[in-house]
Scaffold this active site. Sequence first.
Site, mmCIF file in Angstrom:
data_model
loop_
_atom_site.group_PDB
_atom_site.id
_atom_site.type_symbol
_atom_site.label_atom_id
_atom_site.label_comp_id
_atom_site.label_asym_id
_atom_site.label_seq_id
_atom_site.Cartn_x
_atom_site.Cartn_y
_atom_site.Cartn_z
ATOM 1 N N TYR A 187 21.436 80.085 58.386
ATOM 2 C CA TYR A 187 21.048 79.325 59.573
ATOM 3 C C TYR A 187 19.548 79.479 59.816
ATOM 4 O O TYR A 187 18.950 80.493 59.452
ATOM 5 C CB TYR A 187 21.789 79.843 60.812
ATOM 6 N N TYR B 17 29.301 81.973 54.010
ATOM 7 C CA TYR B 17 28.452 83.141 54.233
ATOM 8 C C TYR B 17 29.288 84.317 54.738
ATOM 9 O O TYR B 17 30.349 84.121 55.322
ATOM 10 C CB TYR B 17 27.322 82.821 55.219
ATOM 11 N N ARG C 274 33.038 83.361 55.823
ATOM 12 C CA ARG C 274 33.293 82.131 56.574
ATOM 13 C C ARG C 274 33.209 80.929 55.644
ATOM 14 O O ARG C 274 32.282 80.804 54.849
ATOM 15 C CB ARG C 274 32.278 81.976 57.707
ATOM 16 N N HIS D 49 31.424 75.017 57.310
ATOM 17 C CA HIS D 49 31.811 74.402 58.578
ATOM 18 C C HIS D 49 30.558 73.895 59.296
ATOM 19 O O HIS D 49 29.442 74.310 58.996
ATOM 20 C CB HIS D 49 32.568 75.384 59.483
ATOM 21 N N HIS E 18 29.076 73.072 63.301
ATOM 22 C CA HIS E 18 29.281 73.288 64.731
ATOM 23 C C HIS E 18 28.972 72.006 65.511
ATOM 24 O O HIS E 18 27.989 71.312 65.219
ATOM 25 C CB HIS E 18 28.357 74.391 65.241
#
Length: 226
Positions: free
Chosen positions: A109, A148, A156, A159, A161
């Site tokens: 991120y 990650y 995870r 995906h 958000h």
Amino acid sequence: MSITKNSMQKISRRELIKFSLLGSVVSALGSRSFAKALALIPTPDETEGPFYPVKDQQDKDADLTQIKGHTAAAQGQHIVVSGQVQDVAGHPVAQAALDIWQADAHGRYHHPRDPNPARPDKNFQGWAIIHSDENGLFRFKTVMPGAYPASGSWIRPPHIHFKISKPGYRVLTTQMYFPAEKLNHSDLLLNAKSERERTAMTAQLVAKQGNLPVYEYNIVLDLLRR
């Protein structure tokens, strides 16, 4: 107990009226729309997570693969995500604000506290704020997010958000998952949901535009309760 001819006629008349009214509703809405409206549930809530962007940026448009002023595009598989924002009755929700953020192709991120050791992709926008059109439709271009490490052995799955808002509706924060991802089966967040909720949170691969996979992800908002 005997059933008279008159009572049978009354029952038949009542049944005819009931089915006639039902038929009128189905005809007015269209059989598919009527069935769809009955089946809609609000898109399930999910945690916002710790990596919502904290540093503002100028470019938050619908193409996350290209930052204004950069000559290079984002790394990874570019994809398109499209869908419709609706309410629980199946009506399109126009001008809903969609706040979208995700990891880059390496699972990193754009966030100062992301512990992932992967080097961030400086050509990936990472964040977009767009609006649904008059028919509730939305569309954006991005990259397939990388998996990650979360904690321990938990990885995870890819995906995206979403935070969706519109006056009169409850603000929805959720996460969109991808079909046929092995990591979906071991994800602690996704597997805390029911099967129906997992289905509602998983996009569908519907087409290809050249070499761009197109995923459909429809969002259902609940009315604000007062």
